[in-house]
Design an enzyme around this catalytic site. Sequence first.
Site, PDB file in Angstrom:
ATOM      1  N   LYS A 125       0.811  -1.217   0.000  1.00  0.00           N
ATOM      2  CA  LYS A 125       0.000   0.000   0.000  1.00  0.00           C
ATOM      3  C   LYS A 125       0.845   1.269   0.000  1.00  0.00           C
ATOM      4  CE  LYS A 125      -3.619  -2.491   2.506  1.00  0.00           C
ATOM      5  NZ  LYS A 125      -2.863  -3.750   2.622  1.00  0.00           N
ATOM      6  N   LYS A 160      -8.310   1.030   6.374  1.00  0.00           N
ATOM      7  CA  LYS A 160      -7.742  -0.313   6.508  1.00  0.00           C
ATOM      8  C   LYS A 160      -6.353  -0.244   7.137  1.00  0.00           C
ATOM      9  CE  LYS A 160      -6.677  -0.135   1.526  1.00  0.00           C
ATOM     10  NZ  LYS A 160      -6.895  -0.793   0.220  1.00  0.00           N
ATOM     11  N   ARG A 210      -7.516  -7.739 -10.682  1.00  0.00           N
ATOM     12  CA  ARG A 210      -6.157  -8.162 -10.338  1.00  0.00           C
ATOM     13  C   ARG A 210      -5.399  -8.392 -11.647  1.00  0.00           C
ATOM     14  NH1 ARG A 210      -3.205 -10.642  -6.338  1.00  0.00           N
ATOM     15  NH2 ARG A 210      -3.961  -8.794  -5.203  1.00  0.00           N
ATOM     16  N   ARG A 224     -12.362  -9.550  -9.636  1.00  0.00           N
ATOM     17  CA  ARG A 224     -12.853 -10.100  -8.372  1.00  0.00           C
ATOM     18  C   ARG A 224     -14.049  -9.273  -7.924  1.00  0.00           C
ATOM     19  NH1 ARG A 224      -7.432  -9.581  -5.081  1.00  0.00           N
ATOM     20  NH2 ARG A 224      -7.662  -7.531  -6.030  1.00  0.00           N
ATOM     21  N   ARG A 232     -15.602  -5.571   0.256  1.00  0.00           N
ATOM     22  CA  ARG A 232     -14.326  -6.204  -0.057  1.00  0.00           C
ATOM     23  C   ARG A 232     -14.493  -7.244  -1.165  1.00  0.00           C
ATOM     24  NH1 ARG A 232     -13.052  -8.524   5.724  1.00  0.00           N
ATOM     25  NH2 ARG A 232     -15.207  -9.204   5.371  1.00  0.00           N
ATOM     26  N   ASN A 282       1.022  -5.546  -5.235  1.00  0.00           N
ATOM     27  CA  ASN A 282       1.309  -6.675  -4.350  1.00  0.00           C
ATOM     28  C   ASN A 282       2.591  -7.376  -4.774  1.00  0.00           C
ATOM     29  OD1 ASN A 282      -1.391  -7.004  -2.670  1.00  0.00           O
ATOM     30  ND2 ASN A 282      -1.963  -6.526  -4.775  1.00  0.00           N
TER      31      ASN A 282
END
Length: 313
Positions: A125, A160, A210, A224, A232, A282
């Site tokens: 992040k 978050k 993604r 997703r 989420r 990521n």
Amino acid sequence: MPLKIAFQMDPIGPIDIDADSTFRIAEEAQARGHELFYYTPDRLAYQEGRVTATGWPLTVQRVKGDHFKLGDQVEIDLADVDVVWLRQDPPFDMSYITTTHILDRIHPETLVVNDPFWVRNYPEKLLVLDFPDMTPPTTIARDLETLKAFKAKHGDVILKPLYGNGGAGVFRLTPEDRNLNSLHELFAGINREPLIMQKFLPDVSKGDKRVILVDGEPVGAINRVPAKGETRSNMHVGGRPEKIELDDRDREICAAIGPLLREKGQIFVGIDVIGGWLTEINVTSPTGIQELERFDNVNITEKIWEAIEAKIA
């Protein structure tokens, strides 16, 4: 040429062989004739100049309930293997960070994927902050008043943990929501880390894309979609994967970040894109390989191993 491959990962027994990316990477390595070794992060050690791991020779097979077999437990010197995969899941805590420091001692003579120095310095992040024109409005703060001011400005926000994963601890706070103070108290009681707050992106209802990159190049994407009543989209919490194509905006984002990822040894990366906005990069333990391979009928893992084998050659 057969290579010696070590996997530093969470316990292999409970994994879902139809979804786990590490299993798919190991399966492809085995099919290419490489020799596999498996150990958990707690069995990594630095011993008087040597970096060692206590684990097991590994074979894998796509049989549910019988997906792996282990040889006799043995301690090995990781300088004697060709590739170490850094594949344990976050949280990105001091335990995780310490493993990257230890693996730094053998890289790049032993190729560590992804490069542990930059995994440590490019948390999911935080790396996105290098690309502010591609990311939604964001603040990172521990101070409650800063978070309140951001929420007052943007109204509908996502709060978050900065170093969380898998959708854990993610909250949507609408303009009418009065829970920011309580959530701040909750998180402050757990750790000393800042929180991250981003403007809520309504397009998440259509899915959180993604995109998988191999050595800086996009190779495909999955969408997703959040479960009904959920904000989420993580598959850990019920997100549904769907087939989707890369669009021009995805390629624009990948063209901007790809050269940096390649330069810093981030061979297997998954980025998250919502409504054309980059939300995470990521690099620790990205997922999505198996879903992408099924949707697009391609061997993405082969591309990953071709990139690794080329670097070693």
